[in-house]
Design an enzyme around this catalytic site. Structure first.
Site, PDB file in Angstrom:
ATOM      1  N   CYS A  43     -10.171  -4.385   5.889  1.00 16.38           N
ATOM      2  CA  CYS A  43      -9.020  -5.027   6.526  1.00 16.38           C
ATOM      3  C   CYS A  43      -8.964  -6.518   6.234  1.00 16.38           C
ATOM      4  O   CYS A  43      -7.942  -7.044   5.813  1.00 16.38           O
ATOM      5  CB  CYS A  43      -9.053  -4.789   8.037  1.00 16.38           C
ATOM      6  SG  CYS A  43      -7.630  -5.508   8.898  1.00 16.38           S
ATOM      7  N   CYS A  48      -5.532  -5.171   5.130  1.00 16.15           N
ATOM      8  CA  CYS A  48      -4.464  -5.600   6.036  1.00 16.15           C
ATOM      9  C   CYS A  48      -4.142  -7.080   5.955  1.00 16.15           C
ATOM     10  O   CYS A  48      -2.981  -7.477   5.837  1.00 16.15           O
ATOM     11  CB  CYS A  48      -4.824  -5.277   7.485  1.00 16.15           C
ATOM     12  SG  CYS A  48      -5.808  -3.807   7.751  1.00 16.15           S
ATOM     13  N   LYS A  51      -2.988  -8.468   2.388  1.00 16.00           N
ATOM     14  CA  LYS A  51      -1.738  -7.783   2.037  1.00 16.00           C
ATOM     15  C   LYS A  51      -0.579  -8.295   2.889  1.00 16.00           C
ATOM     16  O   LYS A  51       0.514  -8.540   2.379  1.00 16.00           O
ATOM     17  CB  LYS A  51      -1.913  -6.277   2.227  1.00 16.00           C
ATOM     18  CG  LYS A  51      -0.674  -5.459   1.891  1.00 16.00           C
ATOM     19  CD  LYS A  51      -0.915  -3.997   2.201  1.00 16.00           C
ATOM     20  CE  LYS A  51      -1.160  -3.795   3.680  1.00 16.00           C
ATOM     21  NZ  LYS A  51      -1.487  -2.402   4.037  1.00 16.00           N
ATOM     22  N   TYR A 178       1.641   4.586   2.068  1.00  9.66           N
ATOM     23  CA  TYR A 178       2.019   3.264   2.570  1.00  9.66           C
ATOM     24  C   TYR A 178       1.557   2.143   1.641  1.00  9.66           C
ATOM     25  O   TYR A 178       2.281   1.156   1.449  1.00  9.66           O
ATOM     26  CB  TYR A 178       1.486   3.058   3.996  1.00  9.66           C
ATOM     27  CG  TYR A 178       0.002   2.857   4.117  1.00  9.66           C
ATOM     28  CD1 TYR A 178      -0.545   1.575   4.163  1.00  9.66           C
ATOM     29  CD2 TYR A 178      -0.870   3.938   4.214  1.00  9.66           C
ATOM     30  CE1 TYR A 178      -1.902   1.372   4.286  1.00  9.66           C
ATOM     31  CE2 TYR A 178      -2.231   3.752   4.349  1.00  9.66           C
ATOM     32  CZ  TYR A 178      -2.744   2.469   4.379  1.00  9.66           C
ATOM     33  OH  TYR A 178      -4.097   2.273   4.496  1.00  9.66           O
ATOM     34  N   GLU A 182       4.224  -0.432   0.034  1.00 13.31           N
ATOM     35  CA  GLU A 182       4.100  -1.845   0.393  1.00 13.31           C
ATOM     36  C   GLU A 182       3.994  -2.723  -0.840  1.00 13.31           C
ATOM     37  O   GLU A 182       4.690  -3.739  -0.959  1.00 13.31           O
ATOM     38  CB  GLU A 182       2.877  -2.039   1.303  1.00 13.31           C
ATOM     39  CG  GLU A 182       3.098  -1.493   2.704  1.00 13.31           C
ATOM     40  CD  GLU A 182       1.867  -1.511   3.572  1.00 13.31           C
ATOM     41  OE1 GLU A 182       2.004  -1.449   4.804  1.00 13.31           O
ATOM     42  OE2 GLU A 182       0.747  -1.583   3.019  1.00 13.31           O
ATOM     43  N   HIS A 438      20.352  -9.418  24.664  1.00 14.18           N
ATOM     44  CA  HIS A 438      21.387  -9.621  23.643  1.00 14.18           C
ATOM     45  C   HIS A 438      21.482 -11.095  23.246  1.00 14.18           C
ATOM     46  O   HIS A 438      21.324 -11.975  24.085  1.00 14.18           O
ATOM     47  CB  HIS A 438      22.728  -9.155  24.218  1.00 14.18           C
ATOM     48  CG  HIS A 438      23.861  -9.246  23.251  1.00 14.18           C
ATOM     49  ND1 HIS A 438      24.023  -8.365  22.212  1.00 14.18           N
ATOM     50  CD2 HIS A 438      24.887 -10.130  23.181  1.00 14.18           C
ATOM     51  CE1 HIS A 438      25.118  -8.687  21.537  1.00 14.18           C
ATOM     52  NE2 HIS A 438      25.654  -9.760  22.103  1.00 14.18           N
ATOM     53  N   GLU A 443      17.398  -4.717  21.250  1.00 11.73           N
ATOM     54  CA  GLU A 443      18.238  -4.161  22.313  1.00 11.73           C
ATOM     55  C   GLU A 443      18.726  -2.755  21.975  1.00 11.73           C
ATOM     56  O   GLU A 443      19.075  -1.972  22.873  1.00 11.73           O
ATOM     57  CB  GLU A 443      19.430  -5.064  22.577  1.00 11.73           C
ATOM     58  CG  GLU A 443      20.480  -5.099  21.483  1.00 11.73           C
ATOM     59  CD  GLU A 443      21.665  -6.017  21.832  1.00 11.73           C
ATOM     60  OE1 GLU A 443      22.234  -5.843  22.910  1.00 11.73           O
ATOM     61  OE2 GLU A 443      21.972  -6.900  21.006  1.00 11.73           O
TER      62      GLU A 443
END
Length: 449
Positions: A43, A48, A51, A178, A182, A438, A443
């Site tokens: 990681c 992670c 990256k 993934y 990515e 908002h 939302e």
């Protein structure tokens, strides 16, 4: 006095191993951790963290273009790969140092060499030194899989991609998961011509079908090319240094400057000596553990990607914590693997938690699906047609939200809060009763129809 050198000896100083080491030490155990490469594991060092920093850097390509529509007189900009690469690697060095400090502060001894198991309570270091411990923990993580095809040595994996000397003008990325998607987004934004080659016809298997189809549509619109049902046949290196990727009967060869293998990861157990302690493996070559992380050898445990569970950093950290609390803290703890959120930092990112629509139909029978398919406000003014898609899966019998899946800007940031609601078993009515914030993209979570 203990009959062993240590109460706990950990092999692997990645996310799971570091957490287990420092928590066990905080509980009063005498702990050592062996790491043959760098503290921090996949990681921090080659996953992670670096990256995600590349993802941030890649986003500026579109942000700079969009800025003109918001009144900024932005000149044409050139991208400097070596500068970003070196800055990212410096940040990795900084974080690695912090991990080492954390272990040191907890009085955990760091042994910077390879260790292999030689029995239920013993390991041998690369220097030849033998060490004993009452408990051993295997936390050596995963390792990229490289296809067994002629010329595979000319390709790279996610281990090497952060150290490229130059940005490839043309890159072929093998895989549909993934990591492949990515890096497809990253290299495309940096200006490379990207071709993603997948041996099947599906990307991101396990993610919601509509969400992954939306990513495919957007990626193709951006200019990323895809070749499906295309197994690698061979890679040839040409006289000018470029590569020629042959895909058998699936179209003409692809000429490129780099090949990135993102074809999965396997438990990093080669030569670790687990057979000396009769540690059983699964059919997939992972360490078999029970719900307390114990292997078939009573004194040896395993956490993280070496097991056949969920290969995510936060999961490894929880497993390391649970192991240390159970074995050394007199606090029996088991990890709950339900409702684990996940994200793909593609362009745009996608994220999900809980059941996907197909899974919910199979398990629950009667479900209700709500969605919001919209164009983010920022994209409208920027003249960007890219649309976001949010989905909510509910159990028709109870109104309980069993899954939330989304693709769009900041999807992962928004999904984390939704994951709390799904984990808590909230209902669609409770989402509807919440006043919208908002104007935000988030939302839409309380406005789905």
């Amino acid at each position: 006095m203990s009959d062993y050198d240590y109460d706990l000896f950990v092999i692997g100083a990645g996310s799971g191993g570091v957490r287990a080491s420092r928590v066990a030490a905080a509980h009063g155990a005498k702990v050592a951790v062996a790491e043959e490469y760098r503290v921090g594991g996949t990681c921090v060092i080659r996953g992670c963290v670096p990256k995600k920093l590349l993802v941030y850097g890649a986003h500026f390509a579109e942000d700079i273009k969009d800025a003109r529509q918001f009144g900024w007189n932005v000149p044409d900009c050139a991208f400097d790969w070596p500068r970003l690469r070196d800055n990212v690697l410096r940040e990795v060095d900084r974080i690695e140092g912090l991990y080492g400090e954390t272990l040191g502060n907890q009085k955990v001894e760091i042994i910077r060499e390879r260790a292999v198991v030689t029995g239920p309570h013993s390991v041998k270091l690369a220097s030849g030194k033998e060490i004993t411990a009452k408990t051993l923990l295997i936390a050596t993580g995963g390792w990229p899989v490289v296809p067994d095809v002629p010329g595979a040595e000319h390709g790279i994996t996610s281990n090497e991609v952060f150290h490229l000397e130059a940005l490839p003008k043309r890159i072929v990325i093998a895989g549909g998961g993934y990591i492949a998607n990515e890096f497809a987004g990253i290299f495309h934004q940096f200006g490379s011509h990207v071709t993603l080659v997948n041996r099947s016809e599906t990307i991101l298997r396990g993610y919601d079908e509509q969400i992954r189809d939306r990513l495919l549509q957007i990626s193709m619109t951006k200019g990323i090319q895809f070749r499906f049902n295309a197994p690698f046949e061979k890679i040839e290196k040409q006289e000018d240094g470029s590569l020629l990727v042959h895909l058998g009967d699936n179209g003409p060869p692809i000429e490129c400057d780099a090949v990135l293998f993102a074809t999965g990861r396997r438990p990093n157990l080669d030569g670790l000596g687990l057979e000396t302690a009769q540690v059983e493996l699964t059919e997939k070559g992972a360490i078999k553990v029970d719900d307390e992380n114990r292997t078939s050898c009573a004194s040896i445990y395993a956490v993280g990607d070496v097991t056949d569970r969920i290969q995510l950093t936060p999961v490894a950290i929880r497993e390391g914590q649970a192991f240390a609390d159970t074995v050394f803290g007199n606090k029996p703890t088991k990890v709950d693997y339900s409702c684990v959120p996940s994200a793909v930092f593609s362009h745009p990112p996608l994220a999900g938690v809980g059941m996907i629509e197909a899974e919910a139909r199979n398990k629950l029978g009667s479900i209700k699906v709500y969605s919001s398919d919209f164009r983010p406000m920022k994209n409208v003014l920027a003249g960007r047609n890219e649309r976001a898609l949010y989905k909510m899966i509910c159990d028709a019998a109870t109104d309980r939200v069993v899954g939330v899946h989304m693709i769009g800007p900041d999807a992962a940031e928004i999904l984390q809060v939704a994951a709390v609601a799904v984990k808590a078993g909230l209902t669609k009515a409770q989402f509807d009763a919440t006043v919208a914030l908002h104007p935000t993209m988030a939302e839409e979570l309380v406005l789905m129809k």
